[in-house]
Motif scaffolding. Structure first.
Motif, short mmCIF file in Angstrom:
data_model
loop_
_atom_site.label_atom_id
_atom_site.label_comp_id
_atom_site.label_asym_id
_atom_site.label_seq_id
_atom_site.Cartn_x
_atom_site.Cartn_y
_atom_site.Cartn_z
N ARG A 34 0.83 -1.20 0.00
CA ARG A 34 0.00 0.00 0.00
C ARG A 34 0.87 1.26 0.00
O ARG A 34 0.57 2.24 -0.71
CB ARG A 34 -0.93 -0.01 1.21
N TRP A 38 1.30 4.22 -2.85
CA TRP A 38 1.06 5.61 -2.41
C TRP A 38 2.24 6.53 -2.75
O TRP A 38 2.06 7.70 -3.04
CB TRP A 38 0.80 5.57 -0.91
N GLU A 58 1.59 11.11 7.42
CA GLU A 58 0.81 10.91 6.20
C GLU A 58 0.81 9.44 5.79
O GLU A 58 -0.22 8.90 5.36
CB GLU A 58 1.39 11.78 5.08
N HIS A 62 -2.43 6.93 5.55
CA HIS A 62 -2.76 6.16 4.36
C HIS A 62 -3.02 4.70 4.71
O HIS A 62 -3.83 4.03 4.05
CB HIS A 62 -1.62 6.26 3.34
#
Length: 490
Positions: A34, A38, A58, A62
């Motif tokens: 993931r 990202w 951040e 996510h």
């Protein structure tokens, strides 16, 4: 009588497709994927490829971990795995322009392995996961950052020489524990699919095998090993090789930050429970193979010749042997049962030490081949080594026109059968019953048995003398063994 064999039992692995699905579902790898998707040109990383501190919130958000107090740590851990497994590529700014600034930031691009995880084969997925396992294994055996506090030099570097840490020793300890867990999982006497208590696992690498009651010093070492393993299994669990129930933290408070091994009346589950997953069995086996350990798996022999199959089944327990034979026969369906049976019978011949056990495995294989193998079996009715085996097979299936065996074949088959069972190192109670049953079926058995032209006659009769519970019969067996050996020397 047995020759040297692999020390590990064969493992029955899930299919590569199933294992690949498990690998993709492992929490740590899933998070790494993931974050790799990202990441982009604007992702800020340090010179070592790590996400800068300002970027971690951040990344954690996510991953859905914004409200988790450990979210930033989980994000950092997943990012490191993404870098280590090639899901992202980080270009070092020092290599690009020779910059000497340690605060310079690298550039992030998608790695080739990110595409392989979604578009590659199960083998591709497992290869990437194994790289991740290596990285996590290294993390699990690294010293805790707290250990560095008093070892930082004025220039910010760590004085590793002053740190009481041997990376090779740490890796060997964890590999030894994982190896023991692997064997316990596969052992008939082990937990099977159930978990193993952490104290028992720690004791398996600390307490000497010949020690009776452990000393206080050894129990203290077991406690230390338990806490060491508790930390390591917490690190290993997210990559998917184990399911782990950690040590109850209340025990650490009760026992001054180090849990002692449980007493007999204590709930052992509070002291940690660990189970290897199917993916873990695969991963540990791959690491052992890479280290040169003979770690067989069911299916290894399926594409080999009958000679390799019958010899290779020697260390297999009965259920694993049946599964291996079934796979071997399945690969030969196109050639037909008769051709497969003929190949098995041909490989069963021989007068070497392994031949009796090969013939025993041949019997097992023919049982699975079914009645279609009968023409090949009838072809060997007159064979001195295989004729008895063939008659037994035909009789068990109620076949008609089975010729009576000559007396010499009856005695030869008895010696060969016991020799195979001795080599198989099976249940001694069952072997004792076999010995007493065979000798009791024929009056004057030992008067004839010592004359049998079989290379194992002397050893078999000697074993019968040890195993038979009737003292007179046992004495007759030993006398027969002496005659057989004297005859062989003459």
């Amino acid at each position: 009588m047995s020759a040297e064999r692999p020390s590990l039992p064969p493992v029955r692995l899930h299919t590569e497709a199933e294992l690949a699905r498990d690998a993709l579902a492992a929490p740590l790898l899933a998070r790494a994927v993931r974050l790799a998707r990202w990441a982009g040109p604007g992702t800020r990383v340090g010179a070592g490829g790590e996400l800068v501190d300002a970027q971690l919130p951040e990344a954690a958000a996510h991953l859905g971990l914004a409200d988790d107090e450990d979210g930033a740590a989980y994000a950092s851990e997943a990012w490191r795995l993404a870098v280590d497994t090639g899901l992202v590529d980080v270009e070092d700014p020092h290599e690009e322009d020779g910059a000497a600034d340690d605060d310079a930031e690298g550039t992030v691009t998608a790695g080739e392995n990110l595409t392989l995880l979604t578009g590659g084969s199960p083998q591709d997925v497992l290869a990437i996961w194994l790289d991740g396992l290596d990285a996590v294994h290294a993390d699990a055996t690294a010293p805790a950052f707290d250990d560095f506090a008093d070892l930082v030099n004025e220039d910010g570097s760590v004085d590793f020489d002053a740190l009481d840490w041997d990376p090779e020793e740490e890796a060997a300890f964890l590999d030894g524990v994982l190896g023991n867990l692997y064997v316990l999982t596969l052992s008939d006497a082990g937990p099977g699919d159930g978990p193993v208590p952490l104290p028992a696992l720690a004791a398996s690498v600390v307490v000497p095998e010949d020690m009776g009651e452990p000393t206080d010093e050894v129990l203290e070492q077991v406690s230390e090993a338990m806490m060491r393993l508790d930390d390591q299994f917490r690190v290993l669990e997210p990559i998917g090789i184990v399911e782990y129930r950690p040590v109850d933290e209340s025990l650490l408070v009760e026992e001054a930050e180090e849990a002692s091994p449980p007493a007999d009346d204590e709930d052992v589950t509070r002291y940690g429970m660990v189970r290897l997953t199917p993916l873990g069995l695969y991963g540990i086996r791959e690491r052992m193979l890479e280290a040169g350990v003979d770690a067989p798996a069911v299916g290894d022999l399926a594409d080999k010749g009958a000679d390799v199959l019958l010899d290779g089944l020697a260390p297999y327990p009965e259920d694993a042997a049946r599964a291996e034979i079934g796979l071997w026969l399945g690969r030969r369906e196109a050639d037909g049962a008769v051709a497969a049976a003929a190949e098995l019978l041909g490989a069963a011949r021989g007068a070497d030490r392994g031949a009796p056990l090969r013939r025993l495995h041949c019997q097992q294989a023919l049982a699975l081949a079914g009645p279609a193998a009968e023409p090949a079996v009838r072809e060997v009715l007159d064979d001195a080594e295989l004729g008895g085996l063939a008659r037994v097979w035909l009789a068990e299936r109620g076949a008609a026109d089975v010729p009576a065996p000559p007396e010499s074949m009856i005695f030869w088959l008895a010696i060969d059968t016991i020799a195979a069972q001795l080599d198989a190192e099976g249940d001694m109670g069952e072997l004792q019953e076999l010995v007493e049953g065979l000798s009791g079926q024929h009056s004057g058995f030992f008067d004839e048995a010592w004359r049998v032209e079989h290379p194992a006659t002397g050893e078999v009769l000697e074993a019968m003398g040890r195993l038979h519970r009737d003292r007179k019969t046992a004495k007759d067996a030993r006398k027969a063994a002496f005659k057989a050996r004297s005859r062989a020397k003459s």
